[in-house]
Motif scaffolding. Structure first.
Motif, PDB file in Angstrom:
ATOM      1  N   SER A  85      -9.590   3.864   6.241  1.00 38.21           N
ATOM      2  CA  SER A  85     -10.632   4.454   5.403  1.00 38.21           C
ATOM      3  C   SER A  85     -11.487   3.342   4.812  1.00 38.21           C
ATOM      4  N   PRO A  86     -12.802   3.564   4.681  1.00 32.69           N
ATOM      5  CA  PRO A  86     -13.645   2.552   4.036  1.00 32.69           C
ATOM      6  C   PRO A  86     -13.417   2.484   2.533  1.00 32.69           C
ATOM      7  N   CYS A  87     -12.644   3.427   2.001  1.00 30.39           N
ATOM      8  CA  CYS A  87     -12.440   3.494   0.547  1.00 30.39           C
ATOM      9  C   CYS A  87     -10.979   3.266   0.181  1.00 30.39           C
ATOM     10  N   ILE A  88     -10.429   2.162   0.662  1.00 32.24           N
ATOM     11  CA  ILE A  88      -9.132   1.670   0.191  1.00 32.24           C
ATOM     12  C   ILE A  88      -9.319   0.184  -0.077  1.00 32.24           C
ATOM     13  N   GLU A  89      -8.531  -0.344  -0.982  1.00 27.79           N
ATOM     14  CA  GLU A  89      -8.787  -1.706  -1.457  1.00 27.79           C
ATOM     15  C   GLU A  89      -7.504  -2.519  -1.528  1.00 27.79           C
ATOM     16  N   GLY A  90      -7.523  -3.707  -0.941  1.00 25.87           N
ATOM     17  CA  GLY A  90      -6.399  -4.630  -1.030  1.00 25.87           C
ATOM     18  C   GLY A  90      -5.302  -4.391  -0.019  1.00 25.87           C
ATOM     19  N   TRP A  91      -5.562  -3.527   0.982  1.00 22.67           N
ATOM     20  CA  TRP A  91      -4.494  -3.127   1.895  1.00 22.67           C
ATOM     21  C   TRP A  91      -4.089  -4.220   2.875  1.00 22.67           C
ATOM     22  N   ARG A  92      -4.942  -5.179   3.115  1.00 27.38           N
ATOM     23  CA  ARG A  92      -4.567  -6.260   4.043  1.00 27.38           C
ATOM     24  C   ARG A  92      -3.584  -7.244   3.409  1.00 27.38           C
ATOM     25  N   ASN A  93      -3.424  -7.173   2.092  1.00 26.78           N
ATOM     26  CA  ASN A  93      -2.594  -8.155   1.381  1.00 26.78           C
ATOM     27  C   ASN A  93      -1.152  -7.701   1.176  1.00 26.78           C
ATOM     28  N   GLY A  94      -0.860  -6.442   1.472  1.00 29.79           N
ATOM     29  CA  GLY A  94       0.505  -5.972   1.265  1.00 29.79           C
ATOM     30  C   GLY A  94       0.569  -4.457   1.272  1.00 29.79           C
ATOM     31  N   ARG A  95       1.797  -3.946   1.236  1.00 29.16           N
ATOM     32  CA  ARG A  95       2.019  -2.509   1.374  1.00 29.16           C
ATOM     33  C   ARG A  95       1.581  -1.717   0.143  1.00 29.16           C
ATOM     34  N   GLN A  96       1.413  -2.395  -0.984  1.00 24.20           N
ATOM     35  CA  GLN A  96       1.007  -1.733  -2.224  1.00 24.20           C
ATOM     36  C   GLN A  96      -0.457  -2.052  -2.517  1.00 24.20           C
ATOM     37  N   PHE A  97      -1.298  -1.009  -2.631  1.00 22.93           N
ATOM     38  CA  PHE A  97      -2.731  -1.229  -2.820  1.00 22.93           C
ATOM     39  C   PHE A  97      -3.358   0.029  -3.416  1.00 22.93           C
ATOM     40  N   PHE A  98      -4.675  -0.024  -3.653  1.00 19.16           N
ATOM     41  CA  PHE A  98      -5.390   1.114  -4.225  1.00 19.16           C
ATOM     42  C   PHE A  98      -5.893   2.042  -3.118  1.00 19.16           C
ATOM     43  N   ASN A  99      -5.659   3.340  -3.311  1.00 21.21           N
ATOM     44  CA  ASN A  99      -6.187   4.310  -2.357  1.00 21.21           C
ATOM     45  C   ASN A  99      -7.613   4.703  -2.731  1.00 21.21           C
ATOM     46  N   HIS A 100      -8.137   5.766  -2.111  1.00 21.36           N
ATOM     47  CA  HIS A 100      -9.529   6.165  -2.314  1.00 21.36           C
ATOM     48  C   HIS A 100      -9.820   6.583  -3.749  1.00 21.36           C
ATOM     49  N   ASP A 101      -8.790   7.035  -4.474  1.00 22.24           N
ATOM     50  CA  ASP A 101      -8.958   7.441  -5.873  1.00 22.24           C
ATOM     51  C   ASP A 101      -8.540   6.347  -6.855  1.00 22.24           C
ATOM     52  N   TYR A 102      -8.405   5.118  -6.369  1.00 26.50           N
ATOM     53  CA  TYR A 102      -7.949   3.987  -7.190  1.00 26.50           C
ATOM     54  C   TYR A 102      -6.564   4.242  -7.781  1.00 26.50           C
ATOM     55  N   GLN A 103      -5.740   4.988  -7.058  1.00 28.94           N
ATOM     56  CA  GLN A 103      -4.337   5.162  -7.415  1.00 28.94           C
ATOM     57  C   GLN A 103      -3.511   4.226  -6.534  1.00 28.94           C
ATOM     58  N   VAL A 104      -2.481   3.642  -7.121  1.00 31.32           N
ATOM     59  CA  VAL A 104      -1.649   2.712  -6.365  1.00 31.32           C
ATOM     60  C   VAL A 104      -0.761   3.481  -5.392  1.00 31.32           C
ATOM     61  N   VAL A 105      -0.769   3.068  -4.130  1.00 35.35           N
ATOM     62  CA  VAL A 105       0.146   3.623  -3.133  1.00 35.35           C
ATOM     63  C   VAL A 105       1.054   2.497  -2.646  1.00 35.35           C
ATOM     64  N   ASN A 106       2.228   2.879  -2.199  1.00 31.57           N
ATOM     65  CA  ASN A 106       3.196   1.904  -1.706  1.00 31.57           C
ATOM     66  C   ASN A 106       3.708   2.411  -0.363  1.00 31.57           C
ATOM     67  N   LEU A 107       3.190   1.869   0.714  1.00 38.33           N
ATOM     68  CA  LEU A 107       3.528   2.353   2.042  1.00 38.33           C
ATOM     69  C   LEU A 107       4.879   1.807   2.503  1.00 38.33           C
ATOM     70  N   SER A 108       5.489   2.536   3.426  1.00 39.58           N
ATOM     71  CA  SER A 108       6.651   1.989   4.109  1.00 39.58           C
ATOM     72  C   SER A 108       6.190   0.856   5.021  1.00 39.58           C
ATOM     73  N   GLU A 109       7.124   0.042   5.446  1.00 38.90           N
ATOM     74  CA  GLU A 109       6.771  -1.091   6.311  1.00 38.90           C
ATOM     75  C   GLU A 109       6.127  -0.594   7.608  1.00 38.90           C
ATOM     76  N   SER A 110       6.655   0.482   8.168  1.00 36.90           N
ATOM     77  CA  SER A 110       6.105   0.974   9.441  1.00 36.90           C
ATOM     78  C   SER A 110       4.714   1.578   9.249  1.00 36.90           C
ATOM     79  N   GLU A 111       4.495   2.261   8.124  1.00 37.08           N
ATOM     80  CA  GLU A 111       3.155   2.795   7.837  1.00 37.08           C
ATOM     81  C   GLU A 111       2.154   1.657   7.706  1.00 37.08           C
ATOM     82  N   TRP A 112       2.565   0.613   7.009  1.00 35.14           N
ATOM     83  CA  TRP A 112       1.657  -0.521   6.784  1.00 35.14           C
ATOM     84  C   TRP A 112       1.330  -1.228   8.094  1.00 35.14           C
ATOM     85  N   GLN A 113       2.336  -1.399   8.938  1.00 32.62           N
ATOM     86  CA  GLN A 113       2.095  -2.039  10.229  1.00 32.62           C
ATOM     87  C   GLN A 113       1.131  -1.207  11.076  1.00 32.62           C
TER      88      GLN A 113
END
Length: 400
Positions: A328-356
């Motif tokens: 999505s063009p509206c997520i922030e910081g996702w290249r730096n780790g599994r925990q980042f801001f989603n489209h609503d600026y809420q913190v999400v924490n992906l599983s390792e497989s989701e992040w990969q």
């Protein structure tokens, strides 16, 4: 002059006196994003997929000083943007704002919503935030906008809610009574309102609500005037809101803040009551939520659409496997780790497989790998891809 013209003139006078919103002008693009103003993210929210069209025509209907307009231009680099407003003063600020920040792909028109038919053609995305409730005839306004929405287009609307603005309505009437013949002198109205709040006891309900909810933004006179001395304001409840929506002739797609409209946040501790709600319609459920949590519903923000709006079935393994995913063009910081801001600026924490899987989607606008190919590359599961799509972390394009 008709009543409608008198009201429009009074509204224009307010915004000529206090151009709104009074945000600072920048020499660079504005920070962050609002996903509702991003064509790709908004269309994905409405349909579950990335739009095939990358160069939409966008209308900002009631642009004010151009805060939203500026985002619409910068967030949609291939779009053609048109902005209209009733106030020449606000429109002048909007033009200066966009010029300073380089948002030059926009044309401005000094028009009311009722005259939008003067602009030729149709629009793929119409944005009208905080406007309809200030018009003398919101139904006529939304119908005028609906006529300009292209087939397959979406419209984002924001109007006030009566329950969450109860104290505001009381203060508006109090200021008007004290102004008397000076009503319509907006500077005087601001002065009177500020005197009232300063004089009320600290435990007064109106003063407490102002301090708890609105005082930070109302430090600026333009915000205070827009809230408390506006010459025209209509507020809604769920029942009257859907009368407005039904009059548009468009499809109600959903509220753009859906987390507010989940009954579980209020009654999850009472499963027997949740069971009783199963026979309620969606509109009855919405009404129940606003009755149980009135202070939260200060406004309604929602999407409408004009068919055809194709909505793929991603529960089908075959459809999902052949889809082309991208971040999505509206997520922030996702290249730096599994925990980042989603489209609503809420913190999400992906599983390792989701992040990969998400990382493997980077640049896929060019490489056009399918979900199946990325699953084979990463070892992620089909449910990982579904989870990312449901969270609007990835966009999926149907295979043509």
């Amino acid at each position: 002059m008709s009543d409608s013209q008198s009201i429009s003139a009074a509204v224009a006078k307010l915004y000529n006196t206090y151009p709104f919103p009074p945000e600072p002008l920048l020499d660079e693009p504005p920070p962050g994003y609002n996903w509702r103003w991003n064509w790709l993210a908004a269309y994905n929210f409405c349909t579950g997929q990335k739009p095939h069209k990358s160069n939409p025509r966008i209308l900002d209907a009631g642009c004010g000083t151009g805060v939203g307009t500026e985002y619409l231009v910068h967030l949609n680099p291939e779009a053609a943007v048109v902005a209209i407003d009733l106030s020449s003063g606000a429109l002048g600020v909007a033009q200066e704002r966009c010029q300073k920040s380089g948002a030059t792909r926009v044309e401005f028109h000094h028009l009311s919503l009722f005259d939008v038919e003067q602009i030729p053609g149709e629009f793929d995305l119409i944005n009208s935030v905080g406007v309809l409730h200030h018009t003398p005839d919101p139904i006529r306004g939304i119908q005028a906008l609906a006529k300009k929405l292209a087939p397959g287009g979406i419209m984002h609307i924001f109007v006030y809610g009566e329950l969450g603005r109860w104290e505001i309505k009381l203060m508006q009437e109090a200021i008007a009574l004290l102004q008397g013949e000076k009503r319509g002198d907006y500077s005087d109205g601001v002065a009177v309102g500020r005197q009232i709040f300063a004089s009320l006891p600290e435990d007064n309900r109106l003063r407490k609500r102002e301090q708890e909810r609105w005082s930070w933004e109302n430090q600026r006179d333009a915000y205070f005037a827009d809230m408390y001395v506006h010459p025209q304001e209509i507020t809604y409840n769920i029942n009257s809101l859907f009368e407005l929506i039904d009059a548009s002739g468009l499809e109600f797609i959903g509220f753009s803040n859906p987390q507010i409209w989940k009954l579980e946040r209020l009654l999850s501790q009472a499963p027997e009551l949740m069971e009783r709600t199963k026979n309620l319609s969606d509109r009855q459920l919405y009404r129940l939520i606003e009755l149980l949590d009135p202070s939260m519903i200060t406004h309604y923000e929602f999407f409408l659409g004009r068919n055809p709006l194709p909505k793929p079935d991603w529960t089908s393994d075959n459809q999902l496997l052949t889809a082309i995913p991208e971040p999505s063009p509206c997520i922030e910081g996702w290249r730096n780790g599994r925990q980042f801001f989603n489209h609503d600026y809420q913190v999400v924490n992906l599983s390792e497989s989701e992040w990969q899987f998400l990382l493997a989607c980077d640049g896929n606008q060019t490489t056009q790998k399918s979900v199946q190919e990325i699953l084979q590359q990463t070892g992620a599961s089909l449910e990982d891809a579904r989870s990312l799509q449901k969270q609007q972390i990835i966009l999926l394009a149907s295979k043509i």
